[in-house]
Design an enzyme around this catalytic site. Structure first.
Site, mmCIF file in Angstrom:
data_model
loop_
_atom_site.group_PDB
_atom_site.id
_atom_site.type_symbol
_atom_site.label_atom_id
_atom_site.label_comp_id
_atom_site.label_asym_id
_atom_site.label_seq_id
_atom_site.Cartn_x
_atom_site.Cartn_y
_atom_site.Cartn_z
ATOM 1 N N LYS A 249 63.847 70.145 77.191
ATOM 2 C CA LYS A 249 63.162 69.250 77.328
ATOM 3 C C LYS A 249 63.739 68.435 75.823
ATOM 4 O O LYS A 249 64.124 68.558 75.631
ATOM 5 C CB LYS A 249 61.609 68.561 77.826
ATOM 6 C CG LYS A 249 61.109 67.497 78.156
ATOM 7 C CD LYS A 249 60.623 66.766 79.314
ATOM 8 C CE LYS A 249 60.545 65.996 80.374
ATOM 9 N NZ LYS A 249 60.346 65.611 81.269
ATOM 10 N N ASP B 191 62.751 59.753 81.118
ATOM 11 C CA ASP B 191 61.590 60.309 81.303
ATOM 12 C C ASP B 191 60.684 58.916 80.579
ATOM 13 O O ASP B 191 61.460 58.549 81.109
ATOM 14 C CB ASP B 191 61.121 61.762 80.258
ATOM 15 C CG ASP B 191 59.436 62.502 80.633
ATOM 16 O OD1 ASP B 191 59.710 63.038 81.988
ATOM 17 O OD2 ASP B 191 58.788 62.029 80.288
HETATM 18 N N1 GLU Z 1 62.173 63.596 84.050
HETATM 19 C C1 GLU Z 1 61.905 64.224 85.196
HETATM 20 C C2 GLU Z 1 61.465 65.209 84.823
HETATM 21 O O1 GLU Z 1 59.995 65.197 85.036
HETATM 22 C C3 GLU Z 1 63.768 64.280 85.918
HETATM 23 C C4 GLU Z 1 64.343 65.699 85.099
HETATM 24 C C5 GLU Z 1 65.648 65.333 85.604
HETATM 25 O O2 GLU Z 1 66.071 64.196 86.160
HETATM 26 O O3 GLU Z 1 65.892 66.223 84.124
HETATM 27 O O4 GLU Z 1 61.110 65.935 85.955
#
Ligand code: GLU
Length: 447
Positions: A127, A167
């Site tokens: 992340k 996100d």
């Molecule tokens: N931010 C999204 C999550 O919390 C998607 C992450 C992604 O698609 O890589 O899962």
């Protein structure tokens, strides 16, 4: 309660990551579920396997300098926590919000490891983000910020290394500016380096809708275990960003009625059901505030500035805004008002106390790392399409998403049964995710 073998692991996480409360909360919840695993299979506690899972493989912190429209130099902080790559390249979104700190990114990265494992797809967990506040910034400022952010981050990415997405505060526009900068710097059209891309430059159909649609598919399946459905149900959806909007869309398609949604300024109640075209226009096109919805919609709609959306009586609640947005008191109010199911579209929106209240009340509780996994799963579908230079129709992609969510639901339910807590999706998700990661780590040696 923590198993006594897991106590020292948690104590070490606290010692090593001081002040990172959200990370502590996310780790504690998983460790509480793992007691059942090591009771049944003590080998999972060997070789510091659990300790290794709690320690990110790599944490990157960098300076992001940029210049405002009026010529002032600004400094933000950028992060990428590459948590675990045993199942595939690091995969997880980027969050731009003033509250972002290392501990935020670490909690989200940790959750992502288990979520991604649950999808059954070849993706590790990571992340990233920044404490940059996009609110009130011009398009040019957003672009310069994204370019500066990617200038540094690009050296750590790659379709086989680390694949970010969006996100909170990062959508298609921001991903476009970042992809453009990555392409310039690498001199490669490497579509698979980012997901959530636009359809004309390598994106997948259904990725925009996927997190919200997926959360509704999960809850639909959970409701079916109790011979229920969305038809005729009154629903609360917190937030009004990407996840909330497509949660509302799918609930309406299934015959439910979303009567309230929110943003950081307050919430609106619209008993006739949220007018989605209007909400999309205000939030997606005009980037406005939720109060504007009530003004535009007129009579029959109320705007409650700064209030708690969870006070509104309803049958189902879908927290889809941000972490710890639903506390113990909110949970008690929902239960008192007769809620039958809570499905998390956001990451860790319910506090540990709220989760306990829902579980004690015996209602359906679908935790984010299972219920919102449709977003990242569709990112993995986007990676597949990029790798094969293919592009699938909406119907085909949505069907794949629906199947993935059904499988995630069933796997969580099956593991919850197997470990003696039928209907406990928190335990099911944590244990199912853990087993997949742990088995792969074990096979790959001490890494
Ligand atoms: N931010 C999204 C999550 O919390 C998607 C992450 C992604 O698609 O890589 O899962």
């Amino acid at each position: 309660m923590l198993d006594e073998k897991l106590e020292p692991i948690y104590a070490e996480v606290l010692r090593r990551n001081p002040g990172e409360d959200e990370f502590h909360q996310a780790v504690r919840e998983v460790l509480e579920s793992l007691g059942a695993v090591i009771a049944k299979h003590p080998g999972y506690a060997d070789n510091a396997l659990i300790e290794r899972i709690c320690e990110p493989e790599r944490q990157i912190i960098f300076r992001v300098p940029w210049v405002t429209d009026t010529g002032e130099v600004q400094i933000n902080r950028g992060f990428r926590v590459q948590f675990n790559s045993v199942l595939g390249p690091y995969k997880g979104g980027l969050r731009f919000h003033p509250s972002v700190m290392l501990g935020t990114v670490k909690f989200l990265g940790f959750e992502q490891v288990f979520k991604n494992a649950l999808t059954g797809m070849p993706i590790g967990g990571g992340k990233g983000g920044s404490d940059f506040d996009p609110k009130g910034r011009s398009n040019g400022e957003i672009m310069r910020f994204c370019q500066s952010f990617m200038t540094e981050l690009s050296r750590h990415l790659g379709e086989h290394t680390d694949v970010p997405a969006g996100d909170i505060g990062v959508g298609r526009r921001e991903l476009g500016y970042m992809f453009g900068q990555y392409k310039r710097m690498s001199n490669r059209y490497e579509s698979g380096v980012l997901t959530g891309k636009g359809l004309t430059w390598g994106g997948s159909r259904v990725r925009t809708e996927a997190t919200g649609y997926g959360a509704v598919f999960f809850v639909e399946r959970a409701l079916a275990t109790r011979k229920q459905g969305f038809e005729g149900k009154k629903v609360l959806v917190s937030g009004s960003g990407n996840v909330a909007i497509y949660t509302i869309e799918k609930i309406h398609q299934l015959g439910g009625r979303v009567i309230a949604c929110s943003d950081s300024s307050g919430y609106v109640v619209d008993n006739a059901g949220i007018d989605l075209a209007l909400l999309k226009d205000i939030k997606e096109t005009k980037r406005g505030r939720i109060g504007d919805y009530a003004i535009a919609r007129g009579t029959g709609t109320t705007f409650v500035p700064g209030g708690r959306l969870w006070d509104v009586p309803a049958d189902i609640a879908m927290p889809s805004a941000t972490q710890n947005e639903l506390n113990g008191q909110d949970a008690r109010t929902l239960v008192k008002n007769g809620v039958i199911a809570v499905g998390e579209g956001a990451n860790m929106p319910s506090t540990p106390e709220a989760v306990r209240v829902f579980q004690d009340a015996g209602i359906i509780f679908a935790p984010g790392k299972a219920a919102n996994a449709g977003g990242v799963a569709t990112s993995a579908l986007e990676m597949q399409q990029n790798a094969s230079r293919d592009s699938w129709s909406f119907e085909v992609t949505e069907q794949k998403l629906a199947t993935i969510m059904k499988d995630i639901h069933d796997r969580c339910a099956e593991v919850a049964d197997e470990y003696g807590s039928p209907g406990n999706y928190v335990l099911g998700a944590n244990v199912a995710g853990f087993i997949r990661v742990a088995d792969a780590m074990d096979a790959l040696g001490v890494i």
